[in-house]
Design an enzyme around this catalytic site. Structure first.
Site, mmCIF file in Angstrom:
data_model
loop_
_atom_site.group_PDB
_atom_site.id
_atom_site.type_symbol
_atom_site.label_atom_id
_atom_site.label_comp_id
_atom_site.label_asym_id
_atom_site.label_seq_id
_atom_site.Cartn_x
_atom_site.Cartn_y
_atom_site.Cartn_z
ATOM 1 N N ASN A 136 0.797 -1.245 0.000
ATOM 2 C CA ASN A 136 0.000 0.000 0.000
ATOM 3 C C ASN A 136 0.820 1.281 0.000
ATOM 4 O O ASN A 136 0.474 2.247 0.672
ATOM 5 C CB ASN A 136 -0.942 0.033 1.217
ATOM 6 C CG ASN A 136 -1.938 -1.084 1.165
ATOM 7 O OD1 ASN A 136 -2.612 -1.276 0.163
ATOM 8 N ND2 ASN A 136 -2.005 -1.860 2.211
ATOM 9 N N LYS A 224 0.931 -13.336 -3.133
ATOM 10 C CA LYS A 224 1.741 -12.572 -4.093
ATOM 11 C C LYS A 224 3.144 -12.305 -3.532
ATOM 12 O O LYS A 224 4.146 -12.411 -4.236
ATOM 13 C CB LYS A 224 1.058 -11.246 -4.426
ATOM 14 C CG LYS A 224 1.621 -10.644 -5.700
ATOM 15 C CD LYS A 224 1.374 -9.171 -5.808
ATOM 16 C CE LYS A 224 2.660 -8.443 -6.114
ATOM 17 N NZ LYS A 224 2.745 -7.140 -5.532
ATOM 18 N N HIS A 244 -1.426 -5.816 -12.834
ATOM 19 C CA HIS A 244 -1.145 -5.694 -14.271
ATOM 20 C C HIS A 244 -1.150 -7.064 -14.963
ATOM 21 O O HIS A 244 -1.733 -7.233 -16.029
ATOM 22 C CB HIS A 244 0.207 -5.010 -14.492
ATOM 23 C CG HIS A 244 0.256 -3.617 -13.944
ATOM 24 N ND1 HIS A 244 -0.599 -2.631 -14.362
ATOM 25 C CD2 HIS A 244 1.043 -3.050 -12.993
ATOM 26 C CE1 HIS A 244 -0.341 -1.510 -13.702
ATOM 27 N NE2 HIS A 244 0.645 -1.742 -12.859
#
Ligand code: SF4
Length: 328
Positions: A136, A224, A244
């Site tokens: 973040n 991730k 993406h």
């Protein structure tokens, strides 16, 4: 009986034409006009194959906002219903080849040779800490926090023994400092409790599944994060799926476009040849950032346009008609 005028509006990348024949009606037919796509052999396969109209019902004439919503839903349904994996290994290699020509051949990073958290780090724990710091926030902020943390605690044992509030102070520039300091301190403490040392280097000899299982036990290390550590720090063949990679792979038809990020991660890691995973991650990341952007993909200048199955890129016309329901 009232006749409302035909109108055309934009819905995302779609042009929607409405023709209200009669307003005291109940049934709406929504058809996808594929004439242009049939003529254009480069049109997405899913668009060329579409035949039967999709029906949605209204009790009264819908307003434009409702139409927008329903058209989007209908397009999503089309994508879901008609998607099938047609990508071949040959096509995957061709896509990577074309993107490499466009963005340059991806090169593996060496230690310290990176502006973001995914670069190669000194140790597995360093990599985990870097990814926690990157959550973040921008690359710039997380790099600054990472450098400050390493300068304050060159030895991970000192970092583990430090008070979380001191770590928080050091990484303040990275945002969410309290949460991140807690996660870092917790990670170092738990690793030390579990293995008697502040190190996870033994994971270098373990399989992908064993690494996932071990790292997955620690708070703050999600799929991730773990995938990034596997690919960039451990040189294992795993493909991290960020926003993406998720978007590009869905649009070009390598994964179901309605999949969640987690499902796409599992899907792609089964279908993409292991030796293509590094290049795919790096190239799709760049492509998603620079060309295949979320709101306005630059399909006109895309080097893989002819291999892409993104149905909306050809500006498909959706025709909406309302006709009298004879059964009323
Ligand atoms: S930019 Fe357009 S053509 Fe290129 S991959 Fe994205 S959706 Fe497909």
């Amino acid at each position: 009986m009232v006749l409302s005028p035909a109108r055309t509006f934009r819905c995302g990348l779609l042009t929607v034409e409405t023709e209200y024949v009669e307003v005291s009606v109940k049934v709406e037919k929504l058809e996808v006009d594929d004439k242009e796509n049939v003529e254009n052999q480069k049109a997405p396969i899913s668009a060329r194959r579409r035949k039967s109209p999709i029906k949605i019902e209204y009790d009264e004439e819908p307003d434009v906002k409702t139409l927008h919503k329903d058209v989007k839903k209908a397009v999503k349904r089309i994508k879901k219903d008609e998607w099938e994996d047609k990508s071949t290994e040959e096509e995957m290699r061709e896509v990577c080849h074309l993107l490499s020509e466009y963005y340059g051949i991806p090169r593996k990073r060496t230690q310290g040779d990176s502006k973001n958290a995914c670069g190669r780090k000194r140790s597995i724990l360093d990599a985990c800490i870097a990814v926690i710091l990157s959550q973040n926030t921008s690359n710039k902020n997380s790099s600054r926090a990472s450098a400050a943390l390493r300068a304050a605690y060159p030895d991970l044992n000192d970092m583990r023994e430090a008070d979380p509030s001191d770590i928080e102070e050091v990484i303040r520039s990275g945002g969410l400092a309290k949460i991140k300091a807690g996660r870092i301190h917790n990670l170092l403490t738990k690793v030390h409790e579990d293995y008697g040392e502040t190190s996870l280097e033994f994971l270098r000899d373990k399989s992908v599944e064993e690494v996932k299982e071990t790292l997955g036990r620690y708070k703050g290390l999600g799929p991730k994060t773990i995938s990034c550590v596997l690919l960039f720090t451990l040189d294992k063949e795993d493909l991290p799926v960020d926003t993406h990679v998720h978007r590009v792979s869905g649009r070009i038809g390598w994964a179901p476009p309605t999949n969640s990020r987690e499902k796409t991660y599992n899907y792609l890691n089964k279908t993409i040849p292991p030796d293509l995973k590094y290049d795919t991650h790096v190239l799709f990341f760049k492509h998603g950032q620079q060309v295949c952007q979320s709101q306005t993909p630059k399909c006109g200048s895309c080097p893989i346009r002819h291999l892409c199955r993104y149905p909306e890129k050809t500006n498909t016309v959706v025709k909406v008609e309302i006709k009298e329901d004879k059964d009323i």
